[in-house]
Design an enzyme around this catalytic site. Sequence first.
Site, PDB file in Angstrom:
ATOM      1  N   SER A 144      63.403  45.776  11.832  1.00  0.00           N
ATOM      2  CA  SER A 144      63.542  45.690  13.574  1.00  0.00           C
ATOM      3  C   SER A 144      62.250  44.942  14.423  1.00  0.00           C
ATOM      4  CB  SER A 144      63.772  46.964  14.166  1.00  0.00           C
ATOM      5  OG  SER A 144      63.740  46.750  15.516  1.00  0.00           O
ATOM      6  N   TYR A 157      63.431  55.670  15.059  1.00  0.00           N
ATOM      7  CA  TYR A 157      63.966  53.824  14.526  1.00  0.00           C
ATOM      8  C   TYR A 157      62.567  53.669  14.603  1.00  0.00           C
ATOM      9  CZ  TYR A 157      66.698  50.056  15.320  1.00  0.00           C
ATOM     10  OH  TYR A 157      67.268  49.251  14.780  1.00  0.00           O
TER      11      TYR A 157
HETATM   12  P1  NAP Z   1      75.758  48.768  15.215  1.00  0.00           P
HETATM   13  O1  NAP Z   1      76.510  47.525  15.813  1.00  0.00           O
HETATM   14  O2  NAP Z   1      76.208  49.931  15.691  1.00  0.00           O
HETATM   15  O3  NAP Z   1      77.135  48.685  13.520  1.00  0.00           O
HETATM   16  C1  NAP Z   1      76.545  49.668  12.791  1.00  0.00           C
HETATM   17  C2  NAP Z   1      77.405  49.615  11.365  1.00  0.00           C
HETATM   18  O4  NAP Z   1      76.380  50.194  11.068  1.00  0.00           O
HETATM   19  C3  NAP Z   1      78.961  49.921  11.599  1.00  0.00           C
HETATM   20  O5  NAP Z   1      79.206  49.215  10.420  1.00  0.00           O
HETATM   21  C4  NAP Z   1      79.161  51.636  11.310  1.00  0.00           C
HETATM   22  O6  NAP Z   1      80.108  51.724  10.908  1.00  0.00           O
HETATM   23  C5  NAP Z   1      77.732  51.414  10.066  1.00  0.00           C
HETATM   24  N1  NAP Z   1      77.126  53.164  10.032  1.00  0.00           N
HETATM   25  C6  NAP Z   1      76.674  53.536  10.457  1.00  0.00           C
HETATM   26  N2  NAP Z   1      76.536  54.815  10.293  1.00  0.00           N
HETATM   27  C7  NAP Z   1      76.410  54.395   9.058  1.00  0.00           C
HETATM   28  C8  NAP Z   1      76.224  55.640   7.737  1.00  0.00           C
HETATM   29  N3  NAP Z   1      75.859  56.508   7.630  1.00  0.00           N
HETATM   30  N4  NAP Z   1      77.174  54.512   6.378  1.00  0.00           N
HETATM   31  C9  NAP Z   1      78.108  53.616   6.749  1.00  0.00           C
HETATM   32  N5  NAP Z   1      78.168  52.903   7.438  1.00  0.00           N
HETATM   33  C10 NAP Z   1      77.712  53.430   8.487  1.00  0.00           C
HETATM   34  O7  NAP Z   1      74.516  47.847  14.372  1.00  0.00           O
HETATM   35  P2  NAP Z   1      74.230  47.035  14.705  1.00  0.00           P
HETATM   36  O8  NAP Z   1      73.162  45.913  16.268  1.00  0.00           O
HETATM   37  O9  NAP Z   1      75.095  45.939  14.276  1.00  0.00           O
HETATM   38  O10 NAP Z   1      72.577  46.682  13.613  1.00  0.00           O
HETATM   39  C11 NAP Z   1      73.328  46.737  12.435  1.00  0.00           C
HETATM   40  C12 NAP Z   1      72.020  46.711  11.523  1.00  0.00           C
HETATM   41  O11 NAP Z   1      70.571  46.014  12.434  1.00  0.00           O
HETATM   42  C13 NAP Z   1      71.035  48.037  11.746  1.00  0.00           C
HETATM   43  O12 NAP Z   1      70.298  48.783  10.509  1.00  0.00           O
HETATM   44  C14 NAP Z   1      70.256  47.940  12.719  1.00  0.00           C
HETATM   45  O13 NAP Z   1      69.056  49.254  13.399  1.00  0.00           O
HETATM   46  C15 NAP Z   1      69.413  46.522  12.496  1.00  0.00           C
HETATM   47  N6  NAP Z   1      68.648  46.021  14.581  1.00  0.00           N
HETATM   48  C16 NAP Z   1      70.379  45.461  14.925  1.00  0.00           C
HETATM   49  C17 NAP Z   1      69.296  45.583  16.530  1.00  0.00           C
HETATM   50  C18 NAP Z   1      69.964  44.962  17.413  1.00  0.00           C
HETATM   51  O14 NAP Z   1      69.797  44.504  18.422  1.00  0.00           O
HETATM   52  N7  NAP Z   1      71.448  45.357  17.583  1.00  0.00           N
HETATM   53  C19 NAP Z   1      67.862  45.292  16.253  1.00  0.00           C
HETATM   54  C20 NAP Z   1      67.536  45.174  14.911  1.00  0.00           C
HETATM   55  C21 NAP Z   1      67.968  45.584  14.428  1.00  0.00           C
HETATM   56  P3  NAP Z   1      81.120  51.830  11.663  1.00  0.00           P
HETATM   57  O15 NAP Z   1      82.011  51.135  12.096  1.00  0.00           O
HETATM   58  O16 NAP Z   1      82.315  52.864  10.653  1.00  0.00           O
HETATM   59  O17 NAP Z   1      80.686  53.489  12.358  1.00  0.00           O
END
Ligand code: NAP
Length: 248
Positions: A144, A157
């Site tokens: 990130s 984080y």
């Molecule tokens: P999200 O919408 O909150 O989705 C999280 C996903 O991770 C879901 O599929 C969830 O499964 C799964 N998950 C959470 N804890 C887990 C665990 N312990 N074991 C297995 N699966 C797990 O997140 P996102 O925004 O798509 O983010 C995806 C990645 O990108 C993350 O690493 C995040 O830090 C990174 N990121 C996101 C952003 C942003 O703006 N969104 C920015 C920078 C980086 P369930 O559906 O079963 O709960």
Amino acid sequence: MSASDPVELTGQLAIVTGSSRGIGRAIALELGRAGAKVVVNYLRNQEAAELLLAELPPGSLAVQADVSTQEGVDRLMAAAEAAGGASLLVNNAGVTRDGLMLRMSDEDWNEVIDTNLTSVFRMCRAAAQPMMQRRKGAIVNLTSISGIAGNPGQCNYSAAKAGIIAFSRSMAKELGRRNIRVNCVAPGFIDTDMTRALPGELVEGVQKMIPLRRLGKSEEVAPIVRFLLGPGAAYITAQTFVVDGGLS
Ligand code: NAP
């Protein structure tokens, strides 16, 4: 529309952790369109994971596993090996537990480090063994811009995401001679459940600072992940690519 070449990843198996929703789901779809079979991993959202399977190439599978635990990593890797073994890995699962450092509990610190960082180490450790035997593998770890620039309220984080970058660079240098490449993708603010949980005024303020004046979409993060896993990136390793609309 994706510009992915439908044969680019044909015949390969890709594990995408946390792919039931958000960025991980978009990555699974992108890899599927490029011909890869995908191991869809989720924590709780079985229904979403199974619906996604219907949109992926035959041979794809959904595996419930908590990647913040060694037991979950073992289960996920065993399922991938039973399906023929993965040559592609995307460590995407992540959580936030935001709060100011002075008031942060050990629980919020540990949960974020275990889910975002220790999971990446354990998944890579397990996946690299069979990749080394096949002398072929590509890994993309989701970090990130918080892990590059820091972000108030996200010490846990940001530390985990910065750790992923340094871990990935080091691993890339260890495994390069085995033909295993490791890169990171660092999104900015992407419209997913993770950012929908933030206060509206915070998101509005951030949006004004983004040169492209909007949050990104998960589908706008997925193509670079597919590229980094594919033949076009054969000479790219140990790098971090920012996808943030110009914010950083
Ligand atoms: P999200 O919408 O909150 O989705 C999280 C996903 O991770 C879901 O599929 C969830 O499964 C799964 N998950 C959470 N804890 C887990 C665990 N312990 N074991 C297995 N699966 C797990 O997140 P996102 O925004 O798509 O983010 C995806 C990645 O990108 C993350 O690493 C995040 O830090 C990174 N990121 C996101 C952003 C942003 O703006 N969104 C920015 C920078 C980086 P369930 O559906 O079963 O709960």
